[in-house]
Design an enzyme around this catalytic site. Structure first.
Site, short mmCIF file in Angstrom:
data_model
loop_
_atom_site.label_atom_id
_atom_site.label_comp_id
_atom_site.label_asym_id
_atom_site.label_seq_id
_atom_site.Cartn_x
_atom_site.Cartn_y
_atom_site.Cartn_z
N TYR A 160 0.86 -1.19 0.00
CA TYR A 160 0.00 0.00 0.00
C TYR A 160 0.89 1.23 0.00
O TYR A 160 2.06 1.16 0.35
CB TYR A 160 -0.95 0.02 1.21
CG TYR A 160 -0.26 0.12 2.54
CD1 TYR A 160 0.33 -1.00 3.11
CD2 TYR A 160 -0.15 1.33 3.21
CE1 TYR A 160 1.00 -0.92 4.32
CE2 TYR A 160 0.52 1.42 4.42
CZ TYR A 160 1.09 0.29 4.96
OH TYR A 160 1.77 0.39 6.15
N SER A 180 -2.61 5.62 10.56
CA SER A 180 -2.25 4.21 10.51
C SER A 180 -3.09 3.48 9.49
O SER A 180 -4.24 3.83 9.23
CB SER A 180 -2.40 3.58 11.88
OG SER A 180 -3.74 3.20 12.07
N LYS A 181 -2.47 2.47 8.95
CA LYS A 181 -3.11 1.68 7.92
C LYS A 181 -4.39 1.06 8.48
O LYS A 181 -5.39 0.94 7.80
CB LYS A 181 -2.14 0.59 7.49
CG LYS A 181 -2.64 -0.28 6.37
CD LYS A 181 -1.52 -1.19 5.89
CE LYS A 181 -1.98 -2.09 4.78
NZ LYS A 181 -2.62 -3.30 5.27
N ARG A 182 -4.33 0.71 9.77
CA ARG A 182 -5.46 0.02 10.37
C ARG A 182 -6.73 0.87 10.38
O ARG A 182 -7.84 0.36 10.23
CB ARG A 182 -5.11 -0.42 11.80
CG ARG A 182 -5.44 -1.87 12.03
CD ARG A 182 -4.89 -2.36 13.36
NE ARG A 182 -3.45 -2.14 13.46
CZ ARG A 182 -2.83 -1.76 14.58
NH1 ARG A 182 -3.54 -1.53 15.66
NH2 ARG A 182 -1.53 -1.60 14.61
N GLY A 208 -7.61 2.76 8.17
CA GLY A 208 -8.09 2.96 6.80
C GLY A 208 -8.00 4.41 6.35
O GLY A 208 -8.75 4.84 5.49
#
Ligand code: GLU
Length: 485
Positions: A15, A253-255, A257
């Protein structure tokens, strides 16, 4: 002055974090501002982290955002290969040359020993540091270990006294005591280099003049400097960029989204708006101007004015900026981009271009569209209280009256269009000698079933068609009648 060469060196993580994209953008702008070269290098030495399809994400993002590289794995160049996993023999050779100079050494320590060292340091509340155990192995012992195939790593040999200083364009001069420098691993037991080693070797061999990267690498930079010195190479100009934070405490953070370019595009942001926005995350042009094309950024960007303090990812500002870019689209372009969002909630065959006329200037981000226009597909189950509008002075009674009287007028329209709907409503306003709102508010409410809607009674009525408009007016009449009972 030598030609400026910068590089973007992403790891294939699967990503594109907006922080990484900003690094790419700044590296690109620094090079292009001076007519220099922008190089793409893939840092895939951490084979465990390799993610399928990750390279495509990198290529596609650079392509979509217009950050065109001059050299890279896909287009070649004179200092390739540009993928680190294809350069392992180079790193090993350079690491061995450091061993010969006494600037690095083979280490055969087992994982158990390293773990024990760490546990010991932790117990003493000290930062874990390798104890140079293998530095003292005799030449013969090393040869013997190598010959018998004992796994090894190669470590940097850092001095234990004195200080190392390095200069960063953004953070200034930073000094550390050499006693704090760990003898970091340069070559891992799988034969791959660490990032810490490969970045130095590659930046030198690829002629990189300005190293642009996240501030998380700041603390390791003294060790990189020692490597440059050990090799006798010129140290590049360092430009470390501040982190991008969600708020004062949290990183993006990626978490959540909310951290990747793809997430933002999926949420309905336009790529040009995202790029413009992240350019301003940590840098400002020193003026009030906020909307910049990539060409304008190349023109005005000055890395010396990048901020030290963390940048806050301001969603509200991004929405605003996106709406500015949406407004700049032509109606056709808008319609094409909006269509997939219309189709999420509308199955009927409606005149979508007409919906676009309503939505074009009131859309901030595309993902907002479905919940705004879903009433075209199906009338929501609304409360009769929606008819009560203080300013318009509408009541259940006068709303009911307006709807009952408009119905036959609508019925009589043979050519159903905006003008004729308007005429019917205005005729009724005249007949009743009331203010426009007494007729228009109830009709708009009846056809939309919503407190607010894009467009008024005429636009919505025209898009819905005669039959559906009449059906909805009828529902309004029933609702008002039961509210009055
Ligand atoms: N591969 C590193 C990363 O993706 C790049 C750091 C650098 O630019 O040197 O974080």
């Amino acid at each position: 002055m030598a030609k400026i060469r910068t590089r973007f060196a992403p790891s294939p993580t699967g990503y594109m974090h907006v922080g990484n994209l900003r690094t790419a953008l700044y590296a690109y702008l620094i090079a292009k501002h001076e007519g220099g070269d922008f190089i793409l290098r893939i840092e895939d030495t951490d084979q465990e982290r390799f993610v399928e399809g990750a390279l495509d994400i990198i290529y596609n993002t650079l392509k979509a955002t217009g950050l065109k590289h001059d050299e890279g794995p896909d287009i070649g160049g004179s200092v390739g290969p540009y993928v680190q996993s294809e350069r392992t023999s180079i790193y090993l050779e350079y690491a061995k040359s450091l061993v010969e100079k006494g600037e690095a050494y083979y280490c055969f320590c087992t994982k158990e020993r390293i773990d024990a060292l760490r546990t010991e340091s932790e117990a003493q509340k000290k930062t874990p540091k390798y104890d140079k155990h293998c530095l003292h192995l005799s030449k013969e012992a090393i040869e013997e270990n190598l010959a018998s195939g004992i796994p090894y790593v190669i470590r940097q040999n850092n001095p234990e006294t004195g200080t190392t200083t390095f200069d960063d364009e953004i953070y200034g001069s930073i000094s550390v005591d050499n006693s704090e420098l760990d003898d970091m691993i340069l070559i891992k037991s799988d034969g791959f280099p660490t990032y810490n080693f490969a970045n130095v070797v590659d930046d030198h061999l690829m002629g990189i003049t300005h190293v642009v990267r996240g501030s998380e690498y700041l603390s390791s930079s003294p060790k990189y400097n020692r490597l440059y010195e050990a090799f006798g190479w010129d140290v590049p100009t360092y430009v470390h960029c501040p982190p991008i934070m969600k708020d004062a405490q949290h990183k993006l953070s990626k978490r959540n989204g909310d951290a990747s370019f793809e997430d933002l595009i999926a949420k309905g942001y336009l790529k040009d708006a995202v790029l413009n926005f992240i350019a301003l995350c940590g840098w400002n042009p020193g003026s009030d101007k906020e909307i910049f094309s990539l060409e304008e950024l190349i023109e005005v960007f000055n890395y010396k004015t990048i901020n030290k303090s963390p940048a806050i990812f301001d969603d509200v500002k991004l929405r605003w900026m996106n709406s500015e870019y949406v407004k700049k689209l032509s109606l056709d372009e808008f319609n094409e981009l909006a269509l997939p969002y219309y189709k999420q909630v509308i199955i009927k065959d409606l005149d979508f271009m007409k919906i676009s006329e309503l939505m074009h200037t009131r859309t901030e981000i595309f993902s907002d569209i479905p919940s705004v226009i879903d009433f075209f597909e199906e009338l929501p189950d609304y409360s009769a209280d929606l008819y009560l509008h203080k300013k318009m002075k509408t009541t259940y009674e006068n709303s009911l009256n307006s709807l009952e009287k408009i119905a036959p007028k609508f019925e009589a329209i043979t050519d159903w269009n905006f003008q004729n709907i308007e005429k019917a409503c205005m005729d009724l306003v005249q007949e009743l000698s009331v203010k426009n709102g007494i007729v228009l508010w109830p009709v708009r409410t009846a056809v939309s079933g919503k407190q607010s809607s894009p467009g008024g009674a005429y636009e919505i009525g025209e898009i819905l068609g005669k039959e559906e408009t009449l059906r909805r007016v009828q529902i309004g009449i029933e609702k008002l009648k039961s509210a009055l009972n």
